[in-house]
Design an enzyme around this catalytic site. Sequence first.
Site, short mmCIF file in Angstrom:
data_model
loop_
_atom_site.label_atom_id
_atom_site.label_comp_id
_atom_site.label_asym_id
_atom_site.label_seq_id
_atom_site.Cartn_x
_atom_site.Cartn_y
_atom_site.Cartn_z
N SER A 478 38.94 54.52 43.24
CA SER A 478 38.44 55.69 42.55
C SER A 478 38.79 55.66 41.06
O SER A 478 38.28 54.84 40.31
CB SER A 478 38.99 56.93 43.25
N ASP A 489 35.08 45.77 31.26
CA ASP A 489 33.81 45.79 30.53
C ASP A 489 34.02 45.67 29.03
O ASP A 489 33.21 45.03 28.33
CB ASP A 489 33.04 47.08 30.84
N LYS A 503 35.49 52.64 46.00
CA LYS A 503 35.08 54.05 46.03
C LYS A 503 34.46 54.41 44.68
O LYS A 503 35.16 54.48 43.68
CB LYS A 503 36.25 54.97 46.32
#
Length: 732
Positions: A478, A489, A503
Amino acid sequence: MMKLRPTLLALALAAPISLLAMADSPRTQAPATMQALVPTQQQADTSAIVHGLLSDSRYAYRPRVLDASLGAEVWKRYLEALDPSKVYLTQQDIASVPDAPAKAVAAVKEGDYAPMYSVFDIYRKRVVERSNYVRGLLKQDIFDFTGNDRYDYDREDVAWSDAAALDVQWKQSVRSDWLRLKLAGKQPDEIRKTLDKRYANMVTMIDDLNAEDIFQTALNAYTGSIDPHTDYFNPRAAERFNQSMSLSLEGIGAQLQKRDDIVTIMELIPGGPAARSNLLKPGDRIVGVGQGEKGAMEDVIGWRIDDVVAKIKGAKGTVVQLDILPAEMGIDAKPNRIQLTRDKVVLADSKAKGEVIQLPGVDGAPARRIGVIKVPAFYQDFDARRSRNGDYVSVSRDVAEILAKFNADKLDGVVVDLRNNGGGSLDEAVNMTGLFIDKGPVVQERQAGGRITVRSDRDDSVQWEGPLAVLINRASASASEIFAGAIQDYGRGLIIGETSFGKGTVQAMVDLDRVVPDRSQDQYGDVKLTVAEFFRPSGSSTQNKGVSPDIAFPATLDADEYGESTYDNALPWSKIDEAPHATYGQFAGLLPELKRLHDIRSADDVEYQWRVEDAAEFRAQREKKWISLNEAERRVERDKEDAKRKFRQAERKRLGLDLDPLADDGADDGLQYNERDVAREAEREKLADKAPDPLLREAAAILGDAARMLDGDRALAAQVLPKSTQAGNWAK
């Protein structure tokens, strides 16, 4: 339209035992039989509100019509919630409720939970019968362990069976329990006494349940059929959840557990009134509670633990009296009466913590110091933040303070340890990412209608500009995946460890009391409702797939054993457009060399290789799904484990490594957690935190390699580190 309180919620935020509760009304002793459950109008109203939310696309990310098909899912989940191993209810019990899917639909829509409650009544009866059956087996001559019998303990995929088949299953279970205690050196009389008490407690635990518990279980069979992370919390459960997120409560600061029908102190929370008083210790038992300095005392022996907790907790500055039986005294001794003044207690053990790992110099290069920040959850005190006084608990604030110290100490790199971090606040995931990037998008959210919003770090200040790594495992979920995915990224740091949980959904807490006008407070509870799916800045979802590490450590669990991909109704992976964001560095050029150095070093790291061996053995045992009931075979296995433990500790001594503080405790004692000495278990939990952690040490070593490579290659550093660092502003 009601206003939702959005927050990315944890998969499993571990609350102190003192906060775990499931009841509404106290009682003085465990009843021999429990009153039949009867649906109430309040439960019907609650159910209708929850159904309205989950079937409305304005609120639920994936609303579903509650038809016969979904009703069948609800019924199946309810049965499995009651009896997940299918060892109490029989196929005949299941078939005793005709047209069960329609009855599940009626329960949710109309509040008619009578059929579901009747199944619980059957389940409760079966538990009593099974308790009597296995206690009777202890008197029989069934404990010969010379044959080739085995105990098949994994029943996840078995079908409901008949009573005769369950007799066989329970008999093997009892024999397994007996053999385990026998191998631990226990004598027959002692084994019989331990197991008789264990099996009697099966009934006690069922008697501790009440109507609210079963209603919550039944309603969650519906919410869990919508998606894996939508849940209903009754008022007390909602309060506990908020406490776990805020890391604070008002009370005496003690973690409690019920032992032999008496609430027992497991641990004193540092800084709390109980710890400051020096009047209590682990193992002490609470037998009476009174309010104020002169309030009447109530005997709480036999009470449910949450009812005792409700009596002990209270507003800061108020007084509570406790009658205490010290751990060393018998049950018939006269208790000591003490008074404590309640206070706000911060659960400091659950806060982010920093430490420094010293790495030796390599090939003439200087030694390195790597800072480690262990982040157990993305916590935030929502209520305190809404008060706007600026003083609230927040993981990003705590991490910023640790980073300030690391900067002052001029460390060479930072590892953020997110292992076993199940998530938490979405805002905190964004804010913590902002500590390591200038500014820009951190996470994208797609709502039920398809609208996409971007949550960004808007503060261009950076708290740490040096080399960074994020350590994850399969239980990192999460909010942890939002942070790790954004760092990856942006090319801001290395991701090390295992592929994360997967999740990728956002939940909001809905206070049902705010939905219904003219209601009394704390009547209906809360719903944790899935309202959106999140995506990384790159546009990729973490849903099902998780975050993949740049440098992988051996996996303990496979994707088909644990993680989002194991849920039968999880959302599929998807992708949206990228949110334009900076790319600080391209680690692809470093990875081959970092992996090569990691392979060489880990091959020579005995602790690391032992972890690899243990992971392989654990996976093999999981795949086997049974255990032998042959004593000679089990003794060989036990002796092998004992020899391995002693050999490893001796090797640690020989090599000058940190010793395992639990290694000298010996082999398996055959007892369950609640059967062991309370004080000793509390001490063991503290010692476990000091056990060698070769994976963390290796993650720090990998980052140390990266720091050395960047120091020696300005062009490479220009491709990897933020501009301010490239310019030499990173103090060394």
